[in-house]
Structures are given as structure tokens and as C-alpha cells.
Design a protein around this motif. Structure first.
Motif, PDB file in Angstrom:
ATOM      1  N   LEU A   1      33.965 -55.823   5.005  1.00  0.00           N
ATOM      2  CA  LEU A   1      35.153 -56.554   4.586  1.00  0.00           C
ATOM      3  C   LEU A   1      36.380 -55.977   5.281  1.00  0.00           C
ATOM      4  O   LEU A   1      36.403 -54.778   5.597  1.00  0.00           O
ATOM      5  CB  LEU A   1      35.350 -56.419   3.076  1.00  0.00           C
ATOM      6  N   PRO A   2      37.406 -56.762   5.483  1.00  0.00           N
ATOM      7  CA  PRO A   2      38.663 -56.198   5.969  1.00  0.00           C
ATOM      8  C   PRO A   2      39.203 -55.205   4.932  1.00  0.00           C
ATOM      9  O   PRO A   2      38.956 -55.368   3.728  1.00  0.00           O
ATOM     10  CB  PRO A   2      39.590 -57.414   6.082  1.00  0.00           C
ATOM     11  N   PRO A   3      39.908 -54.180   5.357  1.00  0.00           N
ATOM     12  CA  PRO A   3      40.400 -53.157   4.426  1.00  0.00           C
ATOM     13  C   PRO A   3      41.161 -53.700   3.226  1.00  0.00           C
ATOM     14  O   PRO A   3      41.037 -53.182   2.124  1.00  0.00           O
ATOM     15  CB  PRO A   3      41.308 -52.285   5.302  1.00  0.00           C
TER      16      PRO A   3
ATOM     17  N   ARG B   1      32.677 -52.903  -5.681  1.00  0.00           N
ATOM     18  CA  ARG B   1      31.419 -52.146  -5.617  1.00  0.00           C
ATOM     19  C   ARG B   1      30.812 -52.053  -4.222  1.00  0.00           C
ATOM     20  O   ARG B   1      29.917 -51.246  -3.999  1.00  0.00           O
ATOM     21  CB  ARG B   1      30.382 -52.757  -6.565  1.00  0.00           C
ATOM     22  N   TYR B   2      31.274 -52.908  -3.281  1.00  0.00           N
ATOM     23  CA  TYR B   2      30.638 -52.966  -1.963  1.00  0.00           C
ATOM     24  C   TYR B   2      31.679 -52.941  -0.853  1.00  0.00           C
ATOM     25  O   TYR B   2      32.798 -53.405  -1.023  1.00  0.00           O
ATOM     26  CB  TYR B   2      29.801 -54.244  -1.830  1.00  0.00           C
ATOM     27  N   ARG B   3      31.250 -52.458   0.297  1.00  0.00           N
ATOM     28  CA  ARG B   3      32.117 -52.431   1.477  1.00  0.00           C
ATOM     29  C   ARG B   3      31.956 -53.674   2.333  1.00  0.00           C
ATOM     30  O   ARG B   3      32.737 -53.944   3.232  1.00  0.00           O
ATOM     31  CB  ARG B   3      31.825 -51.194   2.316  1.00  0.00           C
ATOM     32  N   GLY B   4      30.898 -54.425   2.081  1.00  0.00           N
ATOM     33  CA  GLY B   4      30.575 -55.620   2.850  1.00  0.00           C
ATOM     34  C   GLY B   4      29.215 -56.117   2.410  1.00  0.00           C
ATOM     35  O   GLY B   4      28.755 -55.783   1.315  1.00  0.00           O
ATOM     36  N   GLN B   5      28.568 -56.862   3.286  1.00  0.00           N
ATOM     37  CA  GLN B   5      27.256 -57.399   2.944  1.00  0.00           C
ATOM     38  C   GLN B   5      26.223 -57.045   4.005  1.00  0.00           C
ATOM     39  O   GLN B   5      26.538 -56.964   5.194  1.00  0.00           O
ATOM     40  CB  GLN B   5      27.313 -58.919   2.796  1.00  0.00           C
ATOM     41  N   ALA B   6      24.992 -56.871   3.539  1.00  0.00           N
ATOM     42  CA  ALA B   6      23.810 -56.786   4.405  1.00  0.00           C
ATOM     43  C   ALA B   6      23.042 -58.065   4.131  1.00  0.00           C
ATOM     44  O   ALA B   6      22.595 -58.293   3.006  1.00  0.00           O
ATOM     45  CB  ALA B   6      22.972 -55.559   4.073  1.00  0.00           C
ATOM     46  N   GLN B   7      22.946 -58.928   5.148  1.00  0.00           N
ATOM     47  CA  GLN B   7      22.394 -60.258   4.947  1.00  0.00           C
ATOM     48  C   GLN B   7      21.093 -60.463   5.702  1.00  0.00           C
ATOM     49  O   GLN B   7      20.980 -60.100   6.876  1.00  0.00           O
ATOM     50  CB  GLN B   7      23.390 -61.314   5.419  1.00  0.00           C
ATOM     51  N   LYS B   8      20.136 -61.088   5.030  1.00  0.00           N
ATOM     52  CA  LYS B   8      18.909 -61.569   5.658  1.00  0.00           C
ATOM     53  C   LYS B   8      19.085 -63.081   5.766  1.00  0.00           C
ATOM     54  O   LYS B   8      19.335 -63.766   4.771  1.00  0.00           O
ATOM     55  CB  LYS B   8      17.693 -61.222   4.799  1.00  0.00           C
TER      56      LYS B   8
ATOM     57  N   ASP C   1      27.699 -74.776  18.003  1.00  0.00           N
ATOM     58  CA  ASP C   1      28.782 -74.139  18.756  1.00  0.00           C
ATOM     59  C   ASP C   1      30.124 -74.202  18.029  1.00  0.00           C
ATOM     60  O   ASP C   1      31.084 -73.561  18.434  1.00  0.00           O
ATOM     61  CB  ASP C   1      28.891 -74.731  20.164  1.00  0.00           C
ATOM     62  N   GLU C   2      30.216 -74.931  16.925  1.00  0.00           N
ATOM     63  CA  GLU C   2      31.443 -75.000  16.121  1.00  0.00           C
ATOM     64  C   GLU C   2      31.522 -73.901  15.068  1.00  0.00           C
ATOM     65  O   GLU C   2      32.602 -73.596  14.566  1.00  0.00           O
ATOM     66  CB  GLU C   2      31.504 -76.322  15.343  1.00  0.00           C
ATOM     67  N   LEU C   3      30.402 -73.346  14.686  1.00  0.00           N
ATOM     68  CA  LEU C   3      30.322 -72.509  13.493  1.00  0.00           C
ATOM     69  C   LEU C   3      31.253 -71.304  13.508  1.00  0.00           C
ATOM     70  O   LEU C   3      31.935 -71.037  12.526  1.00  0.00           O
ATOM     71  CB  LEU C   3      28.886 -72.054  13.251  1.00  0.00           C
ATOM     72  N   THR C   4      31.284 -70.568  14.595  1.00  0.00           N
ATOM     73  CA  THR C   4      32.086 -69.338  14.596  1.00  0.00           C
ATOM     74  C   THR C   4      33.582 -69.620  14.473  1.00  0.00           C
ATOM     75  O   THR C   4      34.312 -68.835  13.880  1.00  0.00           O
ATOM     76  CB  THR C   4      31.817 -68.469  15.833  1.00  0.00           C
ATOM     77  N   ALA C   5      34.038 -70.741  14.987  1.00  0.00           N
ATOM     78  CA  ALA C   5      35.463 -71.070  14.896  1.00  0.00           C
ATOM     79  C   ALA C   5      35.855 -71.513  13.491  1.00  0.00           C
ATOM     80  O   ALA C   5      37.025 -71.407  13.112  1.00  0.00           O
ATOM     81  CB  ALA C   5      35.817 -72.165  15.903  1.00  0.00           C
ATOM     82  N   LEU C   6      34.899 -71.983  12.699  1.00  0.00           N
ATOM     83  CA  LEU C   6      35.196 -72.513  11.370  1.00  0.00           C
ATOM     84  C   LEU C   6      35.175 -71.453  10.269  1.00  0.00           C
ATOM     85  O   LEU C   6      35.756 -71.638   9.210  1.00  0.00           O
ATOM     86  CB  LEU C   6      34.188 -73.613  11.018  1.00  0.00           C
TER      87      LEU C   6
ATOM     88  N   PHE D   1      36.396 -62.342   9.706  1.00  0.00           N
ATOM     89  CA  PHE D   1      35.555 -61.156   9.581  1.00  0.00           C
ATOM     90  C   PHE D   1      34.061 -61.476   9.524  1.00  0.00           C
ATOM     91  O   PHE D   1      33.236 -60.571   9.570  1.00  0.00           O
ATOM     92  CB  PHE D   1      35.989 -60.264   8.412  1.00  0.00           C
ATOM     93  N   LYS D   2      33.698 -62.762   9.485  1.00  0.00           N
ATOM     94  CA  LYS D   2      32.276 -63.152   9.514  1.00  0.00           C
ATOM     95  C   LYS D   2      31.873 -63.769  10.854  1.00  0.00           C
ATOM     96  O   LYS D   2      30.719 -64.130  11.043  1.00  0.00           O
ATOM     97  CB  LYS D   2      31.978 -64.157   8.391  1.00  0.00           C
ATOM     98  N   ARG D   3      32.790 -63.874  11.788  1.00  0.00           N
ATOM     99  CA  ARG D   3      32.501 -64.564  13.051  1.00  0.00           C
ATOM    100  C   ARG D   3      31.400 -63.893  13.867  1.00  0.00           C
ATOM    101  O   ARG D   3      30.548 -64.570  14.438  1.00  0.00           O
ATOM    102  CB  ARG D   3      33.773 -64.717  13.874  1.00  0.00           C
ATOM    103  N   ALA D   4      31.385 -62.577  13.920  1.00  0.00           N
ATOM    104  CA  ALA D   4      30.342 -61.887  14.693  1.00  0.00           C
ATOM    105  C   ALA D   4      28.964 -62.141  14.088  1.00  0.00           C
ATOM    106  O   ALA D   4      27.979 -62.299  14.812  1.00  0.00           O
ATOM    107  CB  ALA D   4      30.623 -60.389  14.766  1.00  0.00           C
ATOM    108  N   VAL D   5      28.893 -62.207  12.760  1.00  0.00           N
ATOM    109  CA  VAL D   5      27.626 -62.503  12.085  1.00  0.00           C
ATOM    110  C   VAL D   5      27.149 -63.894  12.474  1.00  0.00           C
ATOM    111  O   VAL D   5      25.987 -64.090  12.840  1.00  0.00           O
ATOM    112  CB  VAL D   5      27.776 -62.397  10.550  1.00  0.00           C
ATOM    113  N   TYR D   6      28.037 -64.870  12.413  1.00  0.00           N
ATOM    114  CA  TYR D   6      27.651 -66.240  12.730  1.00  0.00           C
ATOM    115  C   TYR D   6      27.226 -66.370  14.195  1.00  0.00           C
ATOM    116  O   TYR D   6      26.266 -67.068  14.500  1.00  0.00           O
ATOM    117  CB  TYR D   6      28.790 -67.203  12.393  1.00  0.00           C
ATOM    118  N   ALA D   7      27.924 -65.700  15.079  1.00  0.00           N
ATOM    119  CA  ALA D   7      27.543 -65.737  16.492  1.00  0.00           C
ATOM    120  C   ALA D   7      26.140 -65.150  16.672  1.00  0.00           C
ATOM    121  O   ALA D   7      25.324 -65.686  17.432  1.00  0.00           O
ATOM    122  CB  ALA D   7      28.561 -64.978  17.338  1.00  0.00           C
ATOM    123  N   GLN D   8      25.847 -64.067  15.976  1.00  0.00           N
ATOM    124  CA  GLN D   8      24.526 -63.441  16.067  1.00  0.00           C
ATOM    125  C   GLN D   8      23.438 -64.367  15.515  1.00  0.00           C
ATOM    126  O   GLN D   8      22.363 -64.494  16.102  1.00  0.00           O
ATOM    127  CB  GLN D   8      24.518 -62.114  15.314  1.00  0.00           C
TER     128      GLN D   8
END
Length: 171
Positions: free
Chosen positions: A88-90, A100-107, A143-148, A152-159
Motif C-alpha cells: 500500500l502507499p504509505p 493489520r497489513y502492509r499490502g496484499q499477497a495475491q494468487k 491492454d486497457e487494464l493497467t491504465a484503469l 499502486f496496483k498497476r504493476a500487479v495488473y501488468a504482471q
């Protein structure tokens, strides 16, 4: 505070990349109000949510998808090789998820939507979900997903798109 943040765990979570017959991906517009830690929903995202204690991730993704969209007509195509993490952003740490969490670990799971669009009901989602996650939805090109999505989740969506790109367009 940096040491405290580093000590926080990641929230275990699943995500659903739902692909229709045309190779488009389901994406919902966040329905968050101003009282939410991330502020009013101004971005889109794919269905995702927490894994219950002792729940298998593959079971969780079908449950979460139903609770957010009422979608049941899907078949499993693929599962991400690894858990994908983001921080998450600070300014959100300590606010989101009760601190309780600093971010997410997603499957992540790629799912083929086999139903009709009329099955999708984001305003009255299944499973007794008390508050809608989304206030609008649509099918989007990969190809639209990361822009939408929120920055802070864009790198996840690109991956995710990279990992599943070979199956997204197949019907």
C-alpha cells in the motif's frame, strides 16, 4: 515507523481475471465512499478479495467472484505461477484493513466466462455480500487494464496480463 511497516504481513487474497468469449476482461468500477481508507472509488479493478482462514485459494476465488458479481458460469483456465505482492502507499498503511497489513499477497486465476451478461449483478451480488464492491462494470481489452486501475496496483495488473496473455484471446 518503517520498521513497523516492514513487520506487517501481507493480506492473503485472490484475484479473478474473467475472460469472455471475445477475449475481453471483466472490470468493475469501485463503489467506495468517502469514508473508505482509499477514498471514493475512482478506479476500476478486477474482482478480488481475502482468503478465509483455512480456505483453499481456488475455492476463495469462486466465492469472491460470486460475492462481488453474482457470476457462477465460469471455468478455471489457469492459476498464476506465484503469489503476487504489492505494498500500500504509505498514506494508506494503518488505515486500510484496520492497519493489520502492509499490502496484499495475491494468487490470481484466469477464468472463462461461459454465461450471459444478464447473469452479472453487481448491485445485488450473491452470497449475502452486504455492500456492493462495484457501482458499474464493463468488458475491457487487456491492454486497457493497467491504465484503469489505481496506481499502486498497476504493476500487479501488468504482471497478470503478461502471465495470462497467451490465454486471454482464446475462446
Amino acid at each position: 515507523m518503517a520498521a513497523d511497516i516492514a513487520d506487517l504481513p501481507y493480506r492473503p487474497c485472490v484475484g479473478a481475471l474473467v475472460i469472455n468469449r471475445d477475449g475481453l476482461v471483466f472490470i468493475g468500477h469501485r463503489a467506495d465512499g468517502p469514508e473508505e481508507p482509499e477514498g471514493p472509488g475512482t478506479w476500476w479493478q478486477m474482482p478480488q478479495g481475502g482468503i478465509d482462514e483455512g480456505e483453499d485459494p481456488a475455492t476463495a476465488v469462486f466465492r469472491e467472484l460470486y460475492e462481488e458479481t453474482s457470476i457462477r458460469s465460469v471455468s478455471l483456465i489457469a492459476e498464476s505461477r506465484d503469489w503476487i505482492r504489492y505494498d500500500l502507499p504509505p498514506n494508506l498503511i494503518g488505515k486500510a484493513w484496520k492497519g493489520r497489513y502492509r499490502g496484499q499477497a495475491q494468487k490470481w486465476f484466469a477464468l472463462r466466462f461461459t454465461g450471459e451478461d444478464s447473469e452479472i449483478d453487481i448491485l445485488h451480488p450473491g452470497g449475502g455480500h452486504h455492500k456492493p464492491e462495484f457501482n458499474a462494470w464493463r468488458w475491457a481489452r487487456p491492454d486497457e487494464l493497467t491504465a484503469l486501475v489505481v496506481p499502486f496496483k498497476r504493476a500487479v495488473y501488468a504482471q497478470i496480463v503478461r502471465e495470462f496473455e497467451g490465454i486471454i484471446g482464446r475462446s
